[in-house]
Motif scaffolding. Structure first.
Motif, PDB file in Angstrom:
ATOM      1  N   LYS A  71       5.125   8.158 -14.099  1.00  0.00           N
ATOM      2  CA  LYS A  71       5.473   7.219 -13.035  1.00  0.00           C
ATOM      3  C   LYS A  71       4.013   6.963 -12.247  1.00  0.00           C
ATOM      4  N   PRO A  72       4.071   5.652 -11.564  1.00  0.00           N
ATOM      5  CA  PRO A  72       3.153   5.371 -10.681  1.00  0.00           C
ATOM      6  C   PRO A  72       2.804   6.389  -9.603  1.00  0.00           C
ATOM      7  N   GLU A 131       6.173  -0.491   3.381  1.00  0.00           N
ATOM      8  CA  GLU A 131       5.303  -0.930   2.328  1.00  0.00           C
ATOM      9  C   GLU A 131       4.568   0.361   1.590  1.00  0.00           C
ATOM     10  N   VAL A 132       4.638   0.152   0.479  1.00  0.00           N
ATOM     11  CA  VAL A 132       4.193   1.138  -0.590  1.00  0.00           C
ATOM     12  C   VAL A 132       3.142   0.807  -1.625  1.00  0.00           C
ATOM     13  N   GLU A 133       1.983   1.567  -1.634  1.00  0.00           N
ATOM     14  CA  GLU A 133       0.914   1.113  -2.563  1.00  0.00           C
ATOM     15  C   GLU A 133       1.253   2.235  -3.596  1.00  0.00           C
ATOM     16  N   PHE A 134       1.141   1.392  -5.056  1.00  0.00           N
ATOM     17  CA  PHE A 134       1.321   2.255  -6.242  1.00  0.00           C
ATOM     18  C   PHE A 134      -0.143   2.132  -7.084  1.00  0.00           C
ATOM     19  N   LYS A 135      -0.416   3.126  -7.612  1.00  0.00           N
ATOM     20  CA  LYS A 135      -1.240   3.134  -8.819  1.00  0.00           C
ATOM     21  C   LYS A 135      -0.627   3.396  -9.972  1.00  0.00           C
ATOM     22  N   PHE A 136      -0.763   2.441 -10.953  1.00  0.00           N
ATOM     23  CA  PHE A 136      -0.077   2.811 -12.388  1.00  0.00           C
ATOM     24  C   PHE A 136      -0.960   3.338 -13.179  1.00  0.00           C
ATOM     25  N   SER A 137      -0.459   4.052 -14.396  1.00  0.00           N
ATOM     26  CA  SER A 137      -1.381   4.690 -15.190  1.00  0.00           C
ATOM     27  C   SER A 137      -2.316   4.075 -15.806  1.00  0.00           C
ATOM     28  N   ASN A 138      -2.470   2.622 -15.892  1.00  0.00           N
ATOM     29  CA  ASN A 138      -3.201   1.877 -16.537  1.00  0.00           C
ATOM     30  C   ASN A 138      -4.350   1.264 -15.404  1.00  0.00           C
ATOM     31  N   GLY A 139      -4.339   1.975 -14.196  1.00  0.00           N
ATOM     32  CA  GLY A 139      -5.076   1.554 -13.219  1.00  0.00           C
ATOM     33  C   GLY A 139      -4.833   0.515 -12.232  1.00  0.00           C
ATOM     34  N   GLU A 144      -3.310  -1.380  -9.400  1.00  0.00           N
ATOM     35  CA  GLU A 144      -2.769  -1.003  -8.001  1.00  0.00           C
ATOM     36  C   GLU A 144      -1.948  -2.233  -7.429  1.00  0.00           C
ATOM     37  N   ARG A 145      -0.650  -1.752  -6.871  1.00  0.00           N
ATOM     38  CA  ARG A 145       0.181  -2.962  -6.439  1.00  0.00           C
ATOM     39  C   ARG A 145       0.793  -2.701  -5.278  1.00  0.00           C
ATOM     40  N   THR A 146       1.035  -3.194  -4.129  1.00  0.00           N
ATOM     41  CA  THR A 146       1.865  -3.032  -3.045  1.00  0.00           C
ATOM     42  C   THR A 146       3.221  -3.584  -3.122  1.00  0.00           C
ATOM     43  N   TYR A 147       4.229  -2.960  -2.741  1.00  0.00           N
ATOM     44  CA  TYR A 147       5.604  -3.210  -2.656  1.00  0.00           C
ATOM     45  C   TYR A 147       6.069  -3.004  -1.343  1.00  0.00           C
ATOM     46  N   GLU A 148       7.128  -3.969  -1.057  1.00  0.00           N
ATOM     47  CA  GLU A 148       7.927  -3.878   0.079  1.00  0.00           C
ATOM     48  C   GLU A 148       9.204  -3.341  -0.335  1.00  0.00           C
ATOM     49  N   ARG A 149       9.776  -2.451   0.462  1.00  0.00           N
ATOM     50  CA  ARG A 149      11.275  -1.942   0.094  1.00  0.00           C
ATOM     51  C   ARG A 149      11.868  -1.818   1.310  1.00  0.00           C
ATOM     52  N   LEU A 150      13.295  -1.994   1.117  1.00  0.00           N
ATOM     53  CA  LEU A 150      14.225  -1.815   2.285  1.00  0.00           C
ATOM     54  C   LEU A 150      14.497  -0.316   2.111  1.00  0.00           C
ATOM     55  N   ILE A 151      14.754   0.517   3.209  1.00  0.00           N
ATOM     56  CA  ILE A 151      15.188   1.836   3.299  1.00  0.00           C
ATOM     57  C   ILE A 151      16.180   1.838   4.487  1.00  0.00           C
ATOM     58  N   ALA A 152      17.468   1.947   3.797  1.00  0.00           N
ATOM     59  CA  ALA A 152      18.566   1.984   4.808  1.00  0.00           C
ATOM     60  C   ALA A 152      18.837   3.045   5.336  1.00  0.00           C
ATOM     61  N   GLY A 153      19.422   3.430   6.820  1.00  0.00           N
ATOM     62  CA  GLY A 153      19.493   4.418   7.239  1.00  0.00           C
ATOM     63  C   GLY A 153      20.820   5.088   6.983  1.00  0.00           C
ATOM     64  N   GLY A 154      21.169   6.299   7.581  1.00  0.00           N
ATOM     65  CA  GLY A 154      22.531   6.894   7.279  1.00  0.00           C
ATOM     66  C   GLY A 154      22.313   7.663   6.145  1.00  0.00           C
TER      67      GLY A 154
END
Length: 183
Positions: free
Chosen positions: A4-5, A23-31, A33-43
């Motif tokens: 997993k990244p 906003e989440v910055e990931f580093k993949f096993s091949n080096g 790096e990518r920034t993702y935006e994701r929704l986080i629902a409450g509750g």
């Protein structure tokens, strides 16, 4: 690719009444790096129920979807209240949305909704042995209750007003589960 990244950094970039954008910055096993935006629902999560009136008929609701600005045939569903079990939430939502409770509730599957953009998912249940029981819900207008033969599932999913992917998947899961029980 099985590793997993790694998360390099994450931060909240926006919040509304219903959603948090992270906003989440990931580093993949091949080096890479990518920034993702994701929704986080409450509750505490969400539930969707395939409620069976009998061995052959499922309960559908016709409900307005603000996101698509249309009415759709779908399944009863809703949010899990804090401190509430998934099963209790499922039974409460049934009473609020279709006016029935279930004596038997069976967990079928947890599904992600959009794994690239949403951290949350929904838990799918089969609800059987229904009996009349009404609780007041939070819908802005009464929901139309429709009794549909599960044997006509293909006809249902081909309708223009049956367009919610998670409901379609839940119906197929329930049909296959019920068919497996008969075998």
């Amino acid at each position: 690719m099985s590793e997993k990244p790694k998360i390099l950094h994450q931060q909240i970039v926006s919040k509304s009444r219903l959603f948090t954008v992270e906003e989440v910055e990931f580093k993949f096993s091949n080096g890479v790096e990518r920034t993702y935006e994701r929704l986080i629902a409450g509750g505490a999560g969400a539930v969707m129920m395939v409620a069976m009136f009998d061995d052959e008929h499922v309960a559908l609701i016709r409900e307005f979807g603000g996101g698509i600005e249309e009415y759709s045939l779908t399944l009863p569903k809703g949010a899990v209240d804090l401190g509430e079990t998934l099963e209790h939430a499922a039974n409460r939502e049934l009473q609020e949305e279709i006016g029935f409770a279930a004596k038997k509730i069976t967990f079928l599957k947890h599904m992600s909704l959009s794994p690239s953009y949403m951290k949350s998912g929904i838990d799918i249940f089969l609800a059987e042995d229904l009996y009349p029981s009404v609780l007041e819900g939070d819908e802005p207008e009464p929901l139309e209750l429709i009794k549909w033969p599960l044997a006509n599932l293909q006809e249902l999913v081909m309708r223009d007003d049956c367009n919610e992917g998670r409901a379609i998947a839940a119906l197929y899961l329930a049909r296959d589960y019920l068919d497996g029980r008969k075998a």
